[in-house]
Design a protein around this motif. Structure first.
Motif, short mmCIF file in Angstrom:
data_model
loop_
_atom_site.label_atom_id
_atom_site.label_comp_id
_atom_site.label_asym_id
_atom_site.label_seq_id
_atom_site.Cartn_x
_atom_site.Cartn_y
_atom_site.Cartn_z
N MET A 139 0.84 -1.19 0.00
CA MET A 139 0.00 0.00 0.00
C MET A 139 0.88 1.24 0.00
SD MET A 139 -3.11 -0.87 2.62
CE MET A 139 -4.27 -2.18 2.26
N TRP A 140 1.01 1.89 -1.13
CA TRP A 140 1.80 3.10 -1.24
C TRP A 140 0.98 4.32 -0.82
CZ3 TRP A 140 6.96 3.32 -2.48
CH2 TRP A 140 7.54 2.13 -2.96
N VAL A 141 1.60 5.23 -0.10
CA VAL A 141 0.96 6.49 0.29
C VAL A 141 1.70 7.63 -0.39
CG1 VAL A 141 0.46 8.06 2.19
CG2 VAL A 141 0.20 5.58 2.51
N ALA A 142 0.96 8.49 -1.10
CA ALA A 142 1.55 9.64 -1.78
C ALA A 142 1.68 10.80 -0.79
CB ALA A 142 0.69 10.06 -2.96
N VAL A 143 2.84 11.44 -0.77
CA VAL A 143 3.08 12.55 0.15
C VAL A 143 3.54 13.77 -0.64
CG1 VAL A 143 4.50 13.40 2.06
CG2 VAL A 143 3.65 11.04 2.08
N ASP A 144 2.80 14.85 -0.50
CA ASP A 144 3.20 16.14 -1.08
C ASP A 144 4.37 16.65 -0.25
OD1 ASP A 144 3.49 18.76 -1.86
OD2 ASP A 144 1.52 19.42 -1.15
N ALA A 145 5.57 16.53 -0.79
CA ALA A 145 6.77 16.80 0.00
C ALA A 145 7.24 18.26 -0.05
CB ALA A 145 7.91 15.89 -0.48
N MET A 146 6.54 19.11 -0.80
CA MET A 146 7.07 20.46 -1.04
C MET A 146 6.24 21.58 -0.42
SD MET A 146 9.64 19.40 -2.75
CE MET A 146 10.40 20.96 -3.21
N SER A 147 5.07 21.29 0.10
CA SER A 147 4.12 22.37 0.42
C SER A 147 4.10 22.80 1.88
CB SER A 147 2.71 21.95 0.00
OG SER A 147 2.64 21.73 -1.39
N GLY A 148 4.85 22.18 2.75
CA GLY A 148 4.82 22.56 4.16
C GLY A 148 5.48 23.91 4.42
N ASP A 149 5.29 24.44 5.60
CA ASP A 149 5.84 25.75 5.97
C ASP A 149 7.36 25.74 6.00
OD1 ASP A 149 3.29 26.68 6.24
OD2 ASP A 149 3.25 26.60 8.43
N TYR A 150 7.95 24.58 6.31
CA TYR A 150 9.39 24.53 6.54
C TYR A 150 10.14 23.78 5.44
CZ TYR A 150 7.60 25.82 11.12
OH TYR A 150 6.93 26.43 12.15
N GLY A 151 9.53 23.60 4.28
CA GLY A 151 10.20 22.91 3.20
C GLY A 151 10.15 21.40 3.37
N PRO A 152 10.88 20.66 2.53
CA PRO A 152 10.73 19.20 2.50
C PRO A 152 11.53 18.44 3.56
CG PRO A 152 12.23 19.93 0.78
CD PRO A 152 11.71 21.18 1.44
N GLU A 153 12.39 19.10 4.34
CA GLU A 153 13.24 18.37 5.27
C GLU A 153 12.44 17.51 6.26
OE1 GLU A 153 15.64 21.81 3.78
OE2 GLU A 153 13.59 21.56 4.56
N CYS A 154 11.50 18.15 6.95
CA CYS A 154 10.70 17.42 7.95
C CYS A 154 9.84 16.34 7.30
CB CYS A 154 9.81 18.39 8.73
SG CYS A 154 10.69 19.48 9.86
N ILE A 155 9.36 16.63 6.12
CA ILE A 155 8.49 15.68 5.43
C ILE A 155 9.27 14.43 5.02
CG2 ILE A 155 6.97 15.35 3.44
CD1 ILE A 155 6.42 18.40 3.60
N VAL A 156 10.47 14.63 4.51
CA VAL A 156 11.32 13.49 4.15
C VAL A 156 11.67 12.68 5.39
CG1 VAL A 156 13.61 12.83 3.30
CG2 VAL A 156 12.26 14.54 2.07
N HIS B 276 -1.27 19.98 9.07
CA HIS B 276 -0.96 21.34 9.51
C HIS B 276 0.23 21.85 8.68
CE1 HIS B 276 -0.43 24.73 12.21
NE2 HIS B 276 -1.50 24.35 12.87
N GLY B 277 0.24 23.13 8.37
CA GLY B 277 1.34 23.69 7.60
C GLY B 277 2.68 23.48 8.28
N SER B 278 2.68 23.46 9.61
CA SER B 278 3.92 23.28 10.37
C SER B 278 4.14 21.83 10.78
CB SER B 278 3.90 24.17 11.62
OG SER B 278 2.78 23.86 12.44
N SER B 279 3.60 20.90 10.01
CA SER B 279 3.75 19.48 10.33
C SER B 279 5.22 19.10 10.48
CB SER B 279 3.12 18.62 9.23
OG SER B 279 1.71 18.74 9.22
N ASN B 280 5.54 18.43 11.59
CA ASN B 280 6.91 17.95 11.81
C ASN B 280 7.01 16.49 11.37
OD1 ASN B 280 5.63 16.52 13.85
ND2 ASN B 280 6.36 17.85 15.49
N ALA B 281 8.17 15.90 11.59
CA ALA B 281 8.39 14.53 11.13
C ALA B 281 7.42 13.56 11.79
CB ALA B 281 9.84 14.12 11.41
N LEU B 282 7.12 13.77 13.07
CA LEU B 282 6.18 12.88 13.78
C LEU B 282 4.80 12.94 13.14
CD1 LEU B 282 5.48 11.02 16.16
CD2 LEU B 282 5.03 13.08 17.52
N ALA B 283 4.34 14.15 12.81
CA ALA B 283 3.03 14.31 12.18
C ALA B 283 2.98 13.60 10.83
CB ALA B 283 2.71 15.80 12.01
N VAL B 284 4.06 13.72 10.06
CA VAL B 284 4.10 13.08 8.75
C VAL B 284 4.05 11.56 8.90
CG1 VAL B 284 5.46 12.77 6.65
CG2 VAL B 284 5.34 15.02 7.73
N LYS B 285 4.85 11.04 9.83
CA LYS B 285 4.85 9.60 10.06
C LYS B 285 3.46 9.10 10.44
CE LYS B 285 5.79 7.68 13.97
NZ LYS B 285 6.40 7.15 15.22
#
Length: 340
Positions: free
Chosen positions: A1-18, A298-307
């Motif tokens: 089951m693949w999940v698509a993640v928009d990695a570019m749109s957060g407030d802090y760039g893609p670092e936390c999302i990756v 949330h725009g300020s989603s951190n790594a925990l939120a993304v996970k």
């Protein structure tokens, strides 16, 4: 089951999302498609150890900003990270999508490319609100539909009841309508009519609930429905109040050496409270009723939120939440005619 993640749109760039995607792979064994600038994402991934079979990168060249008009941007920027992520779900390459970007753009892209489930009149945003004990209360609609008809609210209740049962594990969720009093006839014309509809649906409907019931200090309720205008105000007020309480507490502790000593002794307790109230523990809010799973972060989603967003999306797919919603909506429609 693949999940698509928009990695570019957060407030802090893609670092936390990756980083969050890597955590989902390493700790939970999930599979993630990161959508965004390919070279930038690959460079960030080099910092981590992970199963390379479980993360793939889909290149996109555009980013829809927080201030862009959602309806215009979604149609004009087809190569944006959020649109390409949504299209992966529409094309059945992924089971769901997470975006911490422009909420309106995420909704517009989901409705345009994924569409609604059969029988669904209006998709609502379902936001979890932490309470004193137990699982969070599910509030919907939290902002997708400003003006609502009773039939919309009734469908929100059906969707929320299924989500609460299948994802939060509540066996028989209690469903209520947000109103200005518990009495049956309280509320405006829409909530009164909604009350009459929900009485006919065979689930655990407890009637009207008040604002204090959302946090566990009043009636016990698991799912609360309201129009998106009211729901969004409640959600933002809740976030603001929680932040203010913690700020007042921190400032008061700084002013006293005795308080600082006490705070050290209570550090584990404060951390437990913070964890319980942290939006990141729930990932974000689901846009229910669309053909595929769509979570708005949330725009300020951190790594925990993304996970956790990736985790919840996968759980929804495993529990067949959408299939159950479509079946229940059609079941009640056939029983009650065109009322719902």
């Amino acid at each position: 089951m693949w999940v698509a993640v928009d990695a570019m749109s957060g407030d802090y760039g893609p670092e936390c999302i990756v980083e969050g995607a890597v955590l989902a792979v390493r700790e939970l064994g999930l599979s993630v498609s990161l959508v965004g600038d390919e070279q930038e994402l690959l460079d960030l991934l080099l910092k981590f150890d992970y199963d390379t079979e479980k993360i793939r990168v889909i290149h996109s060249t555009e980013i829809i900003g927080m201030n862009d008009s959602p309806s215009i941007a979604v149609r004009a920027m087809e190569d944006s990270s959020v649109v390409k992520a949504v299209r992966l779900v529409a094309e059945k390459e992924c089971v769901g999508v997470f975006s911490p970007g422009n909420t309106g753009a995420t909704m517009a892209a989901a409705l345009l490319h994924m569409g609604r489930l059969p029988g669904v009149l209006r998709p609502p945003i379902a936001a979890p609100i932490p309470r004193e004990v137990g699982s969070p209360v599910l509030l919907l609609d939290a902002g997708a539909n400003v003006d609502c008809k009773p039939e919309y609210l009734a469908q929100f209740a059906v969707m929320g009841e299924i989500y609460s049962r299948e994802v939060f594990g509540i066996q028989n969720p209690k469903v209520g309508i947000l109103s200005n009093g518990e009495e049956d006839k309280k509320g405006n014309a829409v909530t009164v009519k909604t009350f009459e509809i929900l009485k006919k649906i065979p689930f655990n409907f407890i009637g009207n609930v008040e604002g204090r019931d959302l946090y566990g200090s009043g009636r016990d309720v698991d799912v609360v429905v309201c129009d998106g205008y009211t729901g969004n105000i409640v959600l933002k007020a809740t976030e603001g109040l929680a932040k203010s309480i913690f700020n007042v507490l921190k400032n008061s502790i700084r002013e006293s050496s005795f308080a600082q000593t006490g705070a050290l002794l209570l550090k584990s307790t404060f951390n437990a409270v913070k964890k319980r109230l942290d939006y990141a523990e729930y990932g974000g809010a689901l846009l229910l009723g669309v053909e595929g799973i769509c979570m708005i972060g949330h725009g300020s989603s951190n790594a925990l939120a993304v996970k956790n967003a990736i985790r919840v999306i996968t759980e929804c797919a495993k529990q067949k939440v959408n299939e159950r919603i479509a079946a229940r909506i059609m079941e009640f429609r056939s029983v009650m005619g065109e009322t719902i």
